[in-house]
Design a protein around this motif. Structure first.
Motif, PDB file in Angstrom:
ATOM      1  N   ALA A 180       0.754  -1.224   0.091  1.00  0.00           N
ATOM      2  CA  ALA A 180      -0.057  -0.160  -0.003  1.00  0.00           C
ATOM      3  C   ALA A 180       0.812   1.449   0.006  1.00  0.00           C
ATOM      4  N   GLY A 181       2.241   1.129   0.044  1.00  0.00           N
ATOM      5  CA  GLY A 181       3.135   2.485   0.201  1.00  0.00           C
ATOM      6  C   GLY A 181       2.810   3.018   1.393  1.00  0.00           C
ATOM      7  N   VAL A 182       2.540   2.663   2.645  1.00  0.00           N
ATOM      8  CA  VAL A 182       2.151   3.237   3.860  1.00  0.00           C
ATOM      9  C   VAL A 182       3.498   3.143   4.823  1.00  0.00           C
ATOM     10  N   ARG A 183       3.890   4.297   5.213  1.00  0.00           N
ATOM     11  CA  ARG A 183       5.050   4.293   6.351  1.00  0.00           C
ATOM     12  C   ARG A 183       4.158   4.092   7.586  1.00  0.00           C
ATOM     13  N   TYR A 184       5.295   3.176   8.270  1.00  0.00           N
ATOM     14  CA  TYR A 184       4.856   2.717   9.466  1.00  0.00           C
ATOM     15  C   TYR A 184       5.746   2.291  10.475  1.00  0.00           C
ATOM     16  N   GLU A 185       5.447   2.436  11.738  1.00  0.00           N
ATOM     17  CA  GLU A 185       6.264   1.564  12.625  1.00  0.00           C
ATOM     18  C   GLU A 185       5.624   0.585  13.318  1.00  0.00           C
ATOM     19  N   ARG A 186       6.284  -0.455  14.033  1.00  0.00           N
ATOM     20  CA  ARG A 186       5.535  -1.739  14.535  1.00  0.00           C
ATOM     21  C   ARG A 186       5.992  -1.979  16.052  1.00  0.00           C
ATOM     22  N   PHE A 187       5.570  -2.317  17.024  1.00  0.00           N
ATOM     23  CA  PHE A 187       5.999  -2.360  18.335  1.00  0.00           C
ATOM     24  C   PHE A 187       5.148  -3.542  18.719  1.00  0.00           C
ATOM     25  N   THR A 188       5.692  -4.267  19.810  1.00  0.00           N
ATOM     26  CA  THR A 188       5.159  -5.346  20.766  1.00  0.00           C
ATOM     27  C   THR A 188       5.172  -4.325  22.080  1.00  0.00           C
ATOM     28  N   ALA A 189       3.817  -4.551  22.565  1.00  0.00           N
ATOM     29  CA  ALA A 189       3.546  -3.618  23.708  1.00  0.00           C
ATOM     30  C   ALA A 189       2.889  -4.620  24.716  1.00  0.00           C
ATOM     31  N   VAL A 190       2.951  -4.091  26.052  1.00  0.00           N
ATOM     32  CA  VAL A 190       2.207  -4.927  27.243  1.00  0.00           C
ATOM     33  C   VAL A 190       1.786  -3.626  27.814  1.00  0.00           C
ATOM     34  N   HIS A 191       0.352  -3.899  28.444  1.00  0.00           N
ATOM     35  CA  HIS A 191      -0.326  -2.799  28.957  1.00  0.00           C
ATOM     36  C   HIS A 191       0.240  -3.057  30.394  1.00  0.00           C
ATOM     37  N   ALA A 192       0.507  -1.592  30.753  1.00  0.00           N
ATOM     38  CA  ALA A 192       1.080  -1.499  32.418  1.00  0.00           C
ATOM     39  C   ALA A 192       0.113  -1.983  33.345  1.00  0.00           C
ATOM     40  N   ALA A 193      -1.158  -2.033  33.048  1.00  0.00           N
ATOM     41  CA  ALA A 193      -2.093  -2.405  34.112  1.00  0.00           C
ATOM     42  C   ALA A 193      -2.571  -3.440  34.108  1.00  0.00           C
ATOM     43  N   GLY A 194      -1.833  -4.574  33.244  1.00  0.00           N
ATOM     44  CA  GLY A 194      -2.226  -5.784  33.234  1.00  0.00           C
ATOM     45  C   GLY A 194      -3.857  -6.183  32.416  1.00  0.00           C
ATOM     46  N   THR A 195      -4.289  -7.187  32.815  1.00  0.00           N
ATOM     47  CA  THR A 195      -5.578  -7.642  32.131  1.00  0.00           C
ATOM     48  C   THR A 195      -6.401  -6.451  32.274  1.00  0.00           C
ATOM     49  N   PRO A 196      -6.884  -5.845  33.369  1.00  0.00           N
ATOM     50  CA  PRO A 196      -7.730  -4.649  33.450  1.00  0.00           C
ATOM     51  C   PRO A 196      -7.247  -3.794  32.245  1.00  0.00           C
ATOM     52  N   GLY A 197      -6.099  -3.368  32.353  1.00  0.00           N
ATOM     53  CA  GLY A 197      -5.712  -2.382  31.438  1.00  0.00           C
ATOM     54  C   GLY A 197      -6.016  -2.773  29.973  1.00  0.00           C
ATOM     55  N   ALA A 198      -5.706  -4.078  29.658  1.00  0.00           N
ATOM     56  CA  ALA A 198      -5.757  -4.597  28.224  1.00  0.00           C
ATOM     57  C   ALA A 198      -7.283  -4.852  27.939  1.00  0.00           C
ATOM     58  N   MET A 199      -8.231  -5.255  28.884  1.00  0.00           N
ATOM     59  CA  MET A 199      -9.453  -4.934  28.471  1.00  0.00           C
ATOM     60  C   MET A 199      -9.982  -3.588  28.123  1.00  0.00           C
ATOM     61  N   GLY A 200      -9.557  -2.630  28.701  1.00  0.00           N
ATOM     62  CA  GLY A 200      -9.919  -1.251  28.582  1.00  0.00           C
ATOM     63  C   GLY A 200      -9.446  -0.876  27.139  1.00  0.00           C
TER      64      GLY A 200
END
Length: 272
Positions: free
Chosen positions: A144-164
């Protein structure tokens, strides 16, 4: 049902495990019970060739089309999600994309649809998140010719933060209602197909069932159970789909085999 979408379903659900190829006459015959006219089939096939999904080839029975390697990857991934052949594991990490969206509206819409299909939800036009990595996303963004960056991330608030975060990226309430509607709409159509129905009728009913279920590939990212609400409607809908898809498979397979045989007009078969 659009011809192009129906062809994807046909190749993915019936032709992929039969060599991924078929004569054009058989494609026309197999989409006829869905109310798709021959000119629409041929137009859709030509479009899919231009887009790199199909290759023309010459078969013993006449001109035909086979899937490309690009199509094979997409169909295999779709089948795994449709029939849930793999376990949904999650290690608590998100795949995060930060991209510069295309300037054209149509290009943005096309890119968004493809990202959603790959399991990504949007926080805004620049930020996309998924609970699983995709082997296709880099190729998609590069093409698609799209410039991007890609990260692996973990939510600091754990599962509740992830659900949010999940609740921001996906409207789970609406997806759940769509699953309920799926059962409500499909139940009377499937109840009409009995052991006295023809193979063609069973094939058409099953095709419409799979086609309707396949739309959830563009809605539901199939999140890990830890991030889903209790009594998730998708679980009930999946059981409903599995039961009827399995019930109608033998008759549908017989009809497909008949259509792939020589171009003799098909008899309607009763009393399965």
């Amino acid at each position: 049902m659009q011809a192009r979408s129906a062809l994807f379903d046909l190749y993915g659900d019936h032709l992929r495990n039969r060599g991924g190829r078929a004569p054009v006459a058989s494609l026309v015959k197999l989409l006829s019970p869905l109310g798709i006219a021959p000119p629409a089939v041929r137009t859709a096939v030509s479009r899919m060739v231009r887009q790199g999904w199909l290759n023309p080839l010459r078969l013993a029975t006449g001109p035909g089309y086979s899937i490309t390697s690009k199509a094979a990857r997409r169909l295999d991934e779709s089948a795994a999600r449709i029939y849930r052949t793999g376990r949904i594991n999650w290690d608590g990490r998100f795949d995060l994309l930060v991209l510069e969206p295309p300037t054209g509206r149509r290009d943005r819409q096309r890119l968004a649809a493809n990202l959603v299909f790959l399991g990504y939800g949007t926080l805004d036009e620049q930020f996309w998140v998924a609970t699983r990595t995709s082997t296709e996303v880099d190729l998609l963004l590069d093409e698609a010719g799209v410039r991007y960056e890609r990260f692996t991330a973990v939510h600091a608030a754990g599962t509740p933060g992830a659900m949010g975060l999940v609740s921001r990226a996906w409207d789970l309430a609406e997806i759940g209602r769509a699953y309920d509607r799926f059962i409500t709409e499909q139940r009377p159509l499937l109840a009409a197909v009995t052991v006295r129905s023809s193979d063609e009728e069973a094939y058409a009913a099953r095709f419409r069932l799979v086609h309707a279920w396949r739309t959830f590939l563009f809605r539901d990212p199939q999140l890990p159970p830890a991030l889903l609400p209790e009594s998730w409607p998708g679980s009930k809908a999946a059981g409903f789909f599995d039961r009827h898809a399995t019930r109608l498979r033998p008759a549908a397979d017989r009809y497909v085999e008949q259509c792939l045989d020589s171009g003799v007009r098909l008899p309607r078969q009763k009393g399965r």
